[in-house]
Design a protein around this motif. Structure first.
Motif, PDB file in Angstrom:
ATOM      1  N   ALA A  67       0.776  -1.196  -0.070  1.00 15.69           N
ATOM      2  CA  ALA A  67       0.102  -0.052  -0.088  1.00 15.69           C
ATOM      3  C   ALA A  67       0.746   1.413   0.018  1.00 15.69           C
ATOM      4  O   ALA A  67       0.462   2.282  -0.674  1.00 15.69           O
ATOM      5  N   LEU A  68       1.939   1.191   0.780  1.00 19.62           N
ATOM      6  CA  LEU A  68       2.838   2.517   0.813  1.00 19.62           C
ATOM      7  C   LEU A  68       3.518   2.596  -0.491  1.00 19.62           C
ATOM      8  O   LEU A  68       3.690   3.647  -0.647  1.00 19.62           O
ATOM      9  N   GLU A  69       3.841   1.401  -1.018  1.00 24.99           N
ATOM     10  CA  GLU A  69       4.459   1.749  -2.241  1.00 24.99           C
ATOM     11  C   GLU A  69       3.624   2.338  -3.331  1.00 24.99           C
ATOM     12  O   GLU A  69       4.035   3.147  -4.183  1.00 24.99           O
ATOM     13  N   LEU A 128       1.419   4.286  -2.645  1.00 23.86           N
ATOM     14  CA  LEU A 128       1.073   5.814  -2.307  1.00 23.86           C
ATOM     15  C   LEU A 128       2.087   6.626  -2.564  1.00 23.86           C
ATOM     16  O   LEU A 128       1.968   7.805  -2.303  1.00 23.86           O
ATOM     17  N   LYS A 129       3.222   6.086  -2.905  1.00 20.60           N
ATOM     18  CA  LYS A 129       4.500   6.816  -2.940  1.00 20.60           C
ATOM     19  C   LYS A 129       4.453   7.752  -4.097  1.00 20.60           C
ATOM     20  O   LYS A 129       4.807   8.825  -4.371  1.00 20.60           O
ATOM     21  N   GLU A 130       3.955   6.899  -5.272  1.00 26.86           N
ATOM     22  CA  GLU A 130       3.337   7.788  -6.331  1.00 26.86           C
ATOM     23  C   GLU A 130       2.528   9.003  -6.252  1.00 26.86           C
ATOM     24  O   GLU A 130       2.637  10.165  -6.797  1.00 26.86           O
ATOM     25  N   MET A 131       1.679   8.727  -5.533  1.00 27.47           N
ATOM     26  CA  MET A 131       0.533   9.764  -5.066  1.00 27.47           C
ATOM     27  C   MET A 131       1.150  10.825  -4.035  1.00 27.47           C
ATOM     28  O   MET A 131       0.986  11.913  -4.315  1.00 27.47           O
ATOM     29  N   GLU A 132       2.081  10.408  -3.440  1.00 27.97           N
ATOM     30  CA  GLU A 132       2.813  11.474  -2.563  1.00 27.97           C
ATOM     31  C   GLU A 132       3.769  12.354  -3.505  1.00 27.97           C
ATOM     32  O   GLU A 132       3.738  13.506  -3.428  1.00 27.97           O
ATOM     33  N   ALA A 133       4.548  11.733  -4.472  1.00 25.13           N
ATOM     34  CA  ALA A 133       5.216  12.552  -5.314  1.00 25.13           C
ATOM     35  C   ALA A 133       4.304  13.427  -6.230  1.00 25.13           C
ATOM     36  O   ALA A 133       4.736  14.460  -6.562  1.00 25.13           O
ATOM     37  N   ASP A 134       2.875  13.053  -6.514  1.00 24.59           N
ATOM     38  CA  ASP A 134       2.028  14.057  -7.219  1.00 24.59           C
ATOM     39  C   ASP A 134       1.432  15.123  -6.143  1.00 24.59           C
ATOM     40  O   ASP A 134       0.414  15.731  -6.754  1.00 24.59           O
ATOM     41  N   GLY A 135       1.625  14.921  -4.953  1.00 26.13           N
ATOM     42  CA  GLY A 135       1.226  16.002  -3.959  1.00 26.13           C
ATOM     43  C   GLY A 135      -0.096  15.559  -3.459  1.00 26.13           C
ATOM     44  O   GLY A 135      -0.782  16.603  -3.025  1.00 26.13           O
ATOM     45  N   LEU A 136      -0.625  14.159  -3.681  1.00 26.42           N
ATOM     46  CA  LEU A 136      -1.880  13.914  -3.487  1.00 26.42           C
ATOM     47  C   LEU A 136      -2.108  13.562  -1.674  1.00 26.42           C
ATOM     48  O   LEU A 136      -3.123  13.812  -0.940  1.00 26.42           O
ATOM     49  N   GLU A 178       0.393  12.990   2.071  1.00 32.58           N
ATOM     50  CA  GLU A 178       1.493  13.278   2.857  1.00 32.58           C
ATOM     51  C   GLU A 178       1.910  11.823   3.857  1.00 32.58           C
ATOM     52  O   GLU A 178       0.972  11.622   4.360  1.00 32.58           O
ATOM     53  N   ILE A 179       2.807  11.268   3.802  1.00 29.71           N
ATOM     54  CA  ILE A 179       3.426  10.047   4.455  1.00 29.71           C
ATOM     55  C   ILE A 179       4.499  10.444   5.471  1.00 29.71           C
ATOM     56  O   ILE A 179       5.525  10.880   5.002  1.00 29.71           O
ATOM     57  N   SER A 180       4.100   9.962   6.774  1.00 25.35           N
ATOM     58  CA  SER A 180       5.318  10.624   7.858  1.00 25.35           C
ATOM     59  C   SER A 180       5.342   9.615   8.750  1.00 25.35           C
ATOM     60  O   SER A 180       4.081   9.291   9.430  1.00 25.35           O
ATOM     61  N   ASP A 181       6.033   8.866   9.149  1.00 22.90           N
ATOM     62  CA  ASP A 181       6.156   7.740  10.091  1.00 22.90           C
ATOM     63  C   ASP A 181       5.030   6.754   9.771  1.00 22.90           C
ATOM     64  O   ASP A 181       5.165   5.980   8.669  1.00 22.90           O
ATOM     65  N   ASN A 182       3.926   6.584  10.804  1.00 24.21           N
ATOM     66  CA  ASN A 182       2.798   5.558  10.414  1.00 24.21           C
ATOM     67  C   ASN A 182       1.612   6.201   9.903  1.00 24.21           C
ATOM     68  O   ASN A 182       0.522   5.697  10.276  1.00 24.21           O
ATOM     69  N   THR A 183       1.717   7.414   9.271  1.00 21.33           N
ATOM     70  CA  THR A 183       0.618   7.966   8.980  1.00 21.33           C
ATOM     71  C   THR A 183       0.473   8.525   7.594  1.00 21.33           C
ATOM     72  O   THR A 183       1.498   8.984   7.086  1.00 21.33           O
ATOM     73  N   ILE A 184      -0.643   8.738   7.196  1.00 17.43           N
ATOM     74  CA  ILE A 184      -1.085   9.074   5.886  1.00 17.43           C
ATOM     75  C   ILE A 184      -2.073  10.124   5.910  1.00 17.43           C
ATOM     76  O   ILE A 184      -2.932  10.049   6.446  1.00 17.43           O
ATOM     77  N   LYS A 185      -1.606  11.228   5.484  1.00 18.43           N
ATOM     78  CA  LYS A 185      -2.821  12.422   5.263  1.00 18.43           C
ATOM     79  C   LYS A 185      -3.156  12.654   3.782  1.00 18.43           C
ATOM     80  O   LYS A 185      -2.130  13.026   3.098  1.00 18.43           O
ATOM     81  N   ILE A 186      -4.172  12.987   3.490  1.00 23.28           N
ATOM     82  CA  ILE A 186      -4.752  13.268   2.226  1.00 23.28           C
ATOM     83  C   ILE A 186      -4.671  14.764   2.163  1.00 23.28           C
ATOM     84  O   ILE A 186      -5.273  15.435   3.093  1.00 23.28           O
ATOM     85  N   THR A 187      -3.910  15.352   1.108  1.00 21.64           N
ATOM     86  CA  THR A 187      -3.731  16.891   1.080  1.00 21.64           C
ATOM     87  C   THR A 187      -5.075  17.489   0.503  1.00 21.64           C
ATOM     88  O   THR A 187      -5.848  16.804  -0.055  1.00 21.64           O
ATOM     89  N   THR A 206      -6.083   1.713  -2.069  1.00 17.73           N
ATOM     90  CA  THR A 206      -4.669   0.921  -1.834  1.00 17.73           C
ATOM     91  C   THR A 206      -4.855   0.004  -0.658  1.00 17.73           C
ATOM     92  O   THR A 206      -3.884  -0.488  -0.471  1.00 17.73           O
ATOM     93  N   PHE A 207      -5.800   0.604   0.090  1.00 14.65           N
ATOM     94  CA  PHE A 207      -6.086  -0.393   1.357  1.00 14.65           C
ATOM     95  C   PHE A 207      -7.080  -1.382   1.157  1.00 14.65           C
ATOM     96  O   PHE A 207      -7.066  -2.467   2.031  1.00 14.65           O
ATOM     97  N   ASP A 208      -7.786  -1.328  -0.030  1.00 18.80           N
ATOM     98  CA  ASP A 208      -8.806  -2.532  -0.080  1.00 18.80           C
ATOM     99  C   ASP A 208      -8.357  -3.875  -0.602  1.00 18.80           C
ATOM    100  O   ASP A 208      -8.060  -4.332  -1.750  1.00 18.80           O
ATOM    101  N   LEU A 209      -7.805  -4.469   0.377  1.00 25.50           N
ATOM    102  CA  LEU A 209      -7.214  -5.930   0.175  1.00 25.50           C
ATOM    103  C   LEU A 209      -8.236  -6.754  -0.524  1.00 25.50           C
ATOM    104  O   LEU A 209      -7.599  -7.524  -1.294  1.00 25.50           O
ATOM    105  N   ARG A 210      -9.431  -6.848  -0.230  1.00 27.73           N
ATOM    106  CA  ARG A 210     -10.371  -7.589  -0.608  1.00 27.73           C
ATOM    107  C   ARG A 210     -10.611  -7.471  -2.311  1.00 27.73           C
ATOM    108  O   ARG A 210     -10.396  -8.467  -3.124  1.00 27.73           O
ATOM    109  N   MET A 211     -10.449  -6.168  -2.752  1.00 29.56           N
ATOM    110  CA  MET A 211     -10.499  -5.950  -3.995  1.00 29.56           C
ATOM    111  C   MET A 211      -8.994  -6.124  -4.927  1.00 29.56           C
ATOM    112  O   MET A 211      -8.908  -6.727  -6.049  1.00 29.56           O
TER     113      MET A 211
END
Length: 452
Positions: free
Chosen positions: A397-399, A401-409, A411-420, A433-438
């Motif tokens: 999931a974090l991998e 999200l890294k592309e979304m982080e690069a696009d400014g969508l 912010e990932i810090s420690d164990n936290t994700i924030k949508i900008t 990215t968290f939807d394991l069932r799908m």
């Protein structure tokens, strides 16, 4: 922004639940497991927070060709009484299961068209529900009304029964768009019901607007938004039209698909619409919703109490939501269940003394962890995790999200994700990215609408 929408505008769920309905494990679900789950949650929470009740009233006099709801089209109002009798019998089955008086914190009438039913019949329904329940302090009662058939008597009757919030489906004011979606509804009708609701004393009036409808242009959307602002509803839903005719059948084939705006045109409707709403004083709440600063929905976002379930966003939260009526979905937090989608089959099961759920899903420990993360993202635009609420694919999931982080969508810090702020339009993508069932069971065919 346009290039980002090109990149991330893919099919995805709206996340009124996790797992989403297409990924429920129906084979392992049984009515007995559902009832055990309901009783567990009821005993845990009824005295403290109470329960929510959703009542599905499915009848409409005509088909709106944009609609993806479960409904029955008829002009025969003789269907009202037998249907409501079935709903009350279903409620009796749940009350018997509870074994003691339920406390109702939240109640919503949805459809279909709840105002298809006469005020007198709605009173009989609700008095029947309340006769076997306690009403919580400061309850949240709301209903969906059609501006063309909601009368002063409807509004007064429901107000007298404790309703303080009304939601009216506007969709759009342009005549060409209205004709295409078979929803002829003059501005004067919406103004009339909105003014009446306020005169009677409703504390909150909401309007639903839809962008991306056939023949939509920015000029038409801007006209609708500015007309809406003449009435200043307390909150707004600003939805993307979900074009899913492969699921809903003939209803959404009521116009040529070439009449729908292109991807670029739809982007403009969204970005310009959001900007205009914010300029006019509305604040974005969660996803697809806007509210004025005084509204309970905005206040609940500020306080962190905002909740999301099959009824959408809510300023109050209960773990147990009982859905009554055909096709209604219930949620015990630990399990989901849906009733039969046929009016006749639903009524037959109820008459036989059977709680009419026919499909559902019992959440396992991993589901509960993922559900909370997705709920955090949808409601508070952030989530955090530690060893107790992590999951096997967290690194994947974090991998992603890294592309979304690069696009400014995000912010990932420690164990936290924030949508900008920039990433709000892509909240569904972040949740995916968290939807394991799908992710583990990728659908072979398209089953969701586009995320933008």
């Amino acid at each position: 922004m346009n290039s980002l929408i090109d990149k991330y505008n893919i099919p995805g769920p709206r996340y009124t639940s996790y797992p989403t309905v297409p990924f429920w494990d129906n084979e392992s679900f049984t009515s007995d497991l559902w009832q055990q789950s309901v009783l567990r949650t009821f005993n845990e929470t009824n005295d403290s927070e109470g329960i929510s009740v959703y009542i599905h009233l499915p009848f409409c006099e005509q088909l709106c060709t944009f609609c993806a709801c479960h409904k029955r089209i008829t002009k025969q109002h003789s269907v009202e009484t037998p249907y409501l009798e079935s709903v009350l019998k279903e409620w009796d089955l749940y009350v018997k299961l509870f074994g003691r008086t339920p406390k109702i914190k939240e109640l919503h009438l949805g459809g279909g068209t709840p105002t298809f039913f006469s005020p007198a019949n709605l009173r009989l329904l609700l008095e029947g529900i309340f006769a076997k329940a306690e009403i919580a302090e400061h309850p949240e009662f709301s209903f969906e009304g059609h501006p063309n058939n909601t009368t002063r008597e409807h509004l007064q009757t429901l107000y007298d029964l404790g309703f303080r919030r009304a939601s009216f489906g506007v969709q759009d004011y342009d005549p060409q768009v209205q004709k295409a979606i078979n929803r002829i509804q003059p501005f004067e009708n919406v103004k009339n019901v909105t003014d009446m609701a306020r005169e009677i004393g409703y504390k909150g009036v909401s309007h639903d607007l839809v962008f991306g409808l056939p023949f939509h242009t920015w000029e038409k959307m801007e006209y609708t938004i500015r007309k809406t602002l003449e009435l200043k509803p307390d909150r707004l839903a600003f939805y993307s039209y979900a074009h899913v005719p492969w699921i809903k059948g003939v209803g959404q084939r009521g116009f040529d698909e070439n009449d729908l705006p292109s991807g670029e045109e739809k982007r403009k409707l969204y970005t310009n619409g959001k900007k205009l709403l914010e300029e006019l004083g509305y604040i974005e709440v969660g996803m697809d919703h806007f509210a004025l600063p005084h509204d309970d929905l905005y206040q609940s976002m500020v306080s962190g109490d905002i909740h999301r379930n099959f009824m959408g966003y809510s300023s109050s939260k209960t773990k147990l939501m009982v859905g009554l009526g055909m096709s209604a979905i219930s949620d015990s937090w630990y399990s989901f269940a849906q009733s039969n989608k046929s009016v006749e089959e639903y009524q037959k099961l109820v008459e036989e003394g059977i709680i009419p759920v026919v499909k559902g899903h019992v959440l396992n420990e991993e589901d509960l962890i993922i559900r909370q993360h997705i709920l955090n993202l949808m409601c508070r635009l952030e989530t955090s995790w530690d060893l107790q609420n992590s999951f096997p694919e967290i690194e994947n999931a974090l991998e992603s999200l890294k592309e979304m982080e690069a696009d400014g969508l995000v912010e990932i810090s420690d164990n936290t994700i924030k949508i900008t702020d920039k990433g709000r339009a892509f909240t569904r993508n972040v949740a995916m990215t968290f939807d394991l069932r799908m992710l583990r069971n990728k659908p072979e065919t398209r089953i969701f609408s586009m995320t933008i």
